[in-house]
Design an enzyme around this catalytic site. Structure first.
Site, PDB file in Angstrom:
ATOM      1  N   LYS A  79       0.893  -1.225  -0.056  1.00 24.48           N
ATOM      2  CA  LYS A  79      -0.077  -0.051  -0.030  1.00 24.48           C
ATOM      3  C   LYS A  79       0.848   1.268   0.061  1.00 24.48           C
ATOM      4  O   LYS A  79       1.913   1.418   0.726  1.00 24.48           O
ATOM      5  CB  LYS A  79      -0.984  -0.033   1.260  1.00 24.48           C
ATOM      6  CG  LYS A  79      -1.884   1.181   1.395  1.00 24.48           C
ATOM      7  CD  LYS A  79      -2.802   1.050   2.401  1.00 24.48           C
ATOM      8  CE  LYS A  79      -3.920   2.259   2.463  1.00 24.48           C
ATOM      9  NZ  LYS A  79      -4.810   1.941   3.865  1.00 24.48           N
ATOM     10  N   SER A 149      -9.594   2.041   2.985  1.00 20.55           N
ATOM     11  CA  SER A 149      -8.680   2.694   1.985  1.00 20.55           C
ATOM     12  C   SER A 149      -7.518   1.772   1.384  1.00 20.55           C
ATOM     13  O   SER A 149      -6.797   2.275   0.300  1.00 20.55           O
ATOM     14  CB  SER A 149      -7.800   3.947   2.734  1.00 20.55           C
ATOM     15  OG  SER A 149      -7.161   3.395   3.796  1.00 20.55           O
ATOM     16  N   SER A 173     -10.141  -0.310   7.052  1.00 24.36           N
ATOM     17  CA  SER A 173      -9.256  -0.074   5.687  1.00 24.36           C
ATOM     18  C   SER A 173      -8.770  -1.241   5.297  1.00 24.36           C
ATOM     19  O   SER A 173      -8.218  -1.206   3.884  1.00 24.36           O
ATOM     20  CB  SER A 173      -8.431   1.331   5.782  1.00 24.36           C
ATOM     21  OG  SER A 173      -8.961   2.351   5.761  1.00 24.36           O
TER      22      SER A 173
END
Length: 479
Positions: A79, A149, A173
């Site tokens: 990420k 996210s 997330s």
């Protein structure tokens, strides 16, 4: 079956026996990225050349008998909040200049030590402050949100564009995009994994963890990330005792998945919430989750009805902690370059400037009380089972959810609502695919456990998975 379709455990086994080489696996994943990325938008930055060199090195080491474990030669995505040496950390934002960090984050360094092969950085909702990841499309239905996210990480894993990935979880997330894309997402206990080199959204709620295609794979990644490292002892910022304080030494950790093929849950007590987790939940989601819970009963678990403590304060506490902490982290750039933020994130950050200090302190006190109440709850049960999300993936651009009682809820509030308790309390939480719901979309079963008892949470998840069909399948992506 193409190499990119293999689960982590399957790929590791094939590499160990010599049926597959790290170079073959990495090239297959890179080819898959080339084939599907234009349709998915999972990646911010690619590292194909570096990945090929790492795969070649892994192949040489394994041929020489220097096998580092199940992650050796396995391609993964990271990420874009997590530093990797030589790759920019942009947080999917125009705010920061994309200067590559000179060192790895702590978790990236541990994966490098394990021999894993980084293929690229995956998209996040800007600075992790959102639940949709608008740059990325859902792996199951391109007209729907990926969730966030950690949307890029979830989509890459679902589509075979990474064998596994890392994400972060501040209010769901990891678990939200895992549920919406039909993969596994694990938020470990607060403090189990280090956050050095991870761009913070809310320092006392942030967690880092894996997204994988199976629970067994999640256990393998977690084992590599913990490894021989001793996480900090004593109370962390959330007031949760560190694992070293609980166990004394890292050597006393149990295997995270001692019997991957076991489906026997006899003697386990699984708590089923009477309220909150099954309120304002899509009927298809509820049906899928309750069917999964009944499967756990059939495998020997005892189901125990429980009351979730302090439910009326959950969302206020989550936002009361997250909003001021996020604004504090962005104070300088919010003043100097506010126009560079996306509108949704800028509005939230500006709202944090008006947050009274007294309310933040009350949220901290509320968290302390919740932590005590959940500790008491886990004296009654071993694991809590509930939906990960109340609704499947919504259409891109949809901002609200209309419930049958006439109430209207924002999509962000809906997605964070069932995940927030595990962030507030810091307990481990696993989302694994169940369903699909009545429309064919995946959803998630969420399993939560005692602090630092990831082994039990993973045991229950793996038992369900081993008794179910379809675990670990990649998602067909239209050309």
């Amino acid at each position: 079956m193409q190499p990119y379709e293999l689960t982590l455990a399957g790929a590791a086994g094939a590499i160990r026996t010599g049926e597959l080489s790290p170079v073959e696996l990495t090239e297959s994943v890179l080819d898959r990225i080339d084939a599907v990325e234009a349709h998915l938008g999972a990646y911010v930055t690619f590292a194909a050349d570096t990945a090929r060199r790492s795969a070649q090195q892994a192949e040489r080491e394994i041929a020489a008998g220097l096998h580092r474990g199940p992650l050796h030669g396995i391609p993964f995505g990271l990420k874009d909040l997590i530093d990797a040496n030589g790759l920019p950390t942009t947080a999917s934002s125009r705010v920061g200049a994309p200067h590559p960090p000179a060192t790895d984050s702590a978790v990236a360094a541990r994966l490098s030590d394990a021999g894993a092969v980084l293929v690229g950085k995956t998209h996040t909702h800007e600075f992790g402050y959102g639940l949709t990841t608008p740059q990325t499309r859902n792996a199951r239905d391109h007209t729907r949100v990926a969730g966030g996210s950690s949307g890029g990480s979830a989509v890459a894993v679902a589509a075979g564009a990474a064998t596994f990935a890392l994400g972060t979880d501040t209010g769901g997330s990891i678990r939200v995009p895992a549920a919406l894309n039909g993969v596994v997402g694990l938020k470990p206990t607060y403090g189990l994994l280090p956050l050095q080199g991870v761009t913070s959204l809310s320092w006392s709620l942030d967690h880092v963890g894996p997204l994988t295609r199976t629970v067994e794979d999640a256990a393998l990644v977690l084992t590599a990330l913990v490894g021989h490292h001793s996480p900090p002892g004593g109370p962390g910022p959330a007031g949760i005792p560190g694992p070293a304080a609980r166990t004394g030494t890292p050597a006393s950790y149990p295997p995270y998945l001692a019997s991957p093929e076991s489906t026997d849950l006899a003697g386990l007590r699984i708590g089923i919430p009477r309220q909150h987790y099954f309120e304002r939940v899509d009927p298809g989601v509820e049906a899928s989750v309750r069917a999964a819970i009944e499967q756990l009963r059939a495998q020997g678990a005892e189901l125990v009805d429980i009351d979730i403590p302090m439910v009326r304060y959950l969302q206020a506490t989550q936002w009361g902690l997250m909003v001021p902490e996020a604004t504090a982290a962005h104070e300088r750039t919010l003043r100097s370059v506010p126009e560079r933020y996306g509108e949704d994130v800028r509005v939230l950050l500006e709202a944090g400037t008006l947050f009274p200090a007294g309310d933040y302190l009350r949220a901290q006190r509320s968290r302390a009380l919740m932590r005590e109440a959940w500790a008491e709850l886990f004296r009654q049960v071993d694991v809590v089972a509930a939906p990960s999300v109340p609704i499947p993936a919504v259409r891109a651009g949809q901002e609200t959810v209309q419930w049958p009682d006439g109430s209207v809820e924002s999509v962000s509030d809906a997605y964070v609502r069932l995940c927030a308790p595990a962030n507030i309390t810091g307990i481990p939480a696993l989302s694994l695919p169940v369903g699909p719901d009545g429309t064919g979309l995946p959803t998630g079963l969420q399993l939560m456990g005692r602090p630092f008892d990831e082994a039990t949470v993973l045991r229950v998840g793996r038992a369900y998975e081993a008794a179910s069909d379809g675990a670990g399948r990649t998602v067909p992506v239209a050309a």
